[in-house]
Design a protein around this motif. Structure first.
Motif, short mmCIF file in Angstrom:
data_model
loop_
_atom_site.label_atom_id
_atom_site.label_comp_id
_atom_site.label_asym_id
_atom_site.label_seq_id
_atom_site.Cartn_x
_atom_site.Cartn_y
_atom_site.Cartn_z
N LYS A 74 0.82 -1.21 0.00
CA LYS A 74 0.00 0.00 0.00
C LYS A 74 0.86 1.26 0.00
O LYS A 74 0.45 2.30 -0.51
N ASN A 75 2.03 1.15 0.62
CA ASN A 75 2.95 2.30 0.67
C ASN A 75 4.38 1.77 0.55
O ASN A 75 4.83 1.00 1.40
N LYS A 102 7.71 7.98 -12.73
CA LYS A 102 7.02 6.75 -12.32
C LYS A 102 5.84 7.04 -11.38
O LYS A 102 4.81 6.35 -11.41
N PHE A 103 5.98 8.08 -10.52
CA PHE A 103 5.00 8.28 -9.46
C PHE A 103 4.35 9.67 -9.44
O PHE A 103 3.66 9.99 -8.48
N LYS A 104 4.55 10.47 -10.46
CA LYS A 104 4.03 11.84 -10.41
C LYS A 104 2.51 11.90 -10.29
O LYS A 104 1.97 12.87 -9.75
N ASN A 105 1.82 10.84 -10.75
CA ASN A 105 0.37 10.80 -10.65
C ASN A 105 -0.11 9.88 -9.51
O ASN A 105 -1.31 9.61 -9.39
N ASP A 106 0.84 9.39 -8.72
CA ASP A 106 0.50 8.47 -7.62
C ASP A 106 1.43 8.71 -6.44
O ASP A 106 2.00 7.77 -5.87
N LYS A 107 1.56 9.96 -6.03
CA LYS A 107 2.51 10.33 -4.97
C LYS A 107 2.16 9.73 -3.61
O LYS A 107 3.04 9.50 -2.78
N ASP A 108 0.87 9.49 -3.38
CA ASP A 108 0.43 8.98 -2.07
C ASP A 108 0.85 7.53 -1.84
O ASP A 108 0.76 7.04 -0.71
N SER A 109 1.30 6.84 -2.88
CA SER A 109 1.65 5.43 -2.74
C SER A 109 3.10 5.21 -2.32
O SER A 109 3.50 4.06 -2.11
N TYR A 128 6.28 15.59 -2.40
CA TYR A 128 6.35 14.17 -2.07
C TYR A 128 6.49 14.02 -0.55
O TYR A 128 6.95 14.93 0.15
#
Length: 284
Positions: A74-75, A102-109, A128
């Protein structure tokens, strides 16, 4: 025209001063890179020995260790190793772009532990989740630095605040070749129990659990330390290459300015001679 030659001479002098700086930085980076390569050759055997020892334990006993548990991710934790300084070509930006893309649209992960001011500033400015930042260690990392980072990462994993641990660094291949790399530390396929057929009976002292309790942290610490050394070596190689290219460019510009200076002088002399000849003809 005289003003033009003076301006050209000032530019030649200024670029010459810059060339001296880039050449000095090239030599310094070259010396640092040689030291880091020696350290790199020393860390790899230690890492391989620890890894093989863990595999040997897991092959002979069935141990359910806290740090080996698989769970839904999850994280994820990413330990990002970068430099504190610039002037190293694309070294810093390559690592930063790799993770941001890789994570610019999914920073919360993901959560981050940054090593180096360049990563800290880049990811902080893009909101971030940075758990901890380490600066001032990228050029000359020590094993104690890897231990601090590793202990923090393992504590987060044990508390289930993160579900996997990754380290992001620049893998040194040759002086002119190095690439951004993501290495998954926990849970890792590298330390997974191997199916090697019938197992032999092995006694572990004090117990297999306690042996793993010692070995797994050593694996994490040595992996992070190896990544720090790989990154440091790559940084110095990248800076040496960048400064060598800058020195070559300075030489090319100085050569061009010298030609321009000579043409300006020749033009000025030609004009003066023409004026003298015209004056002499006017007196006849």
């Amino acid at each position: 025209m005289a003003q033009s030659t003076r301006e050209i001479k000032r530019r030649i002098k200024g670029i010459g001063s810059t060339k001296q700086i880039t050449k000095a930085m090239e030599l310094v980076s070259s010396a640092k890179m040689r030291k880091r390569r020696i350290m790199l050759d020393k860390t790899r055997p230690y890492y391989n020995t620890v890894l093989e020892n863990i595999k040997e334990v897991l092959e002979n006993v069935n141990v359910n260790h806290t740090l080996l548990k698989q769970r839904e991710v999850k994280n994820a934790l990413y330990i990002i190793i970068n430099g504190d300084k610039g002037l190293a070509g694309g070294y810093n930006s390559n690592i930063n772009r790799l993770i941001h893309k890789k994570f610019k649209n999914d920073k919360d992960s993901i959560s981050l532990i940054t090593v180096g001011a360049k990563s800290k500033d880049f990811f902080k400015g893009r909101d971030y989740n940075i758990i901890e930042s380490f600066v001032g260690i990228s050029e000359d990392p020590k094993f104690t630095d890897a231990k601090k980072i590793g202990n923090l990462a393992m504590e987060l994993f044990k508390k289930e605040e993160v579900d996997e641990i990754n380290v992001v660094y620049t893998d040194f291949i040759t002086t002119l070749s190095y690439k951004p790399t993501i290495l998954k530390l926990l849970p890792s396929e590298k330390i997974k129990k191997e199916d090697s057929g019938p197992t032999t009976i092995v006694d572990f002292e004090p117990t297999p659990e306690e042996v793993l309790e010692f070995l797994i942290p050593k694996y994490i610490e040595s992996s992070i330390f190896g990544a720090l050394i790989e990154a440091s070596t790559s940084e110095q190689a990248a800076r040496m290459t960048a400064m060598s290219a800058a020195t070559d460019n300075a030489n090319d510009i100085i050569d061009e300015l010298n030609m321009e200076y000579n043409r300006a002088r020749q033009s000025a002399i030609t004009i003066e001679l023409s004026e003298i000849v015209a004056g002499a003809e006017a007196l006849k």
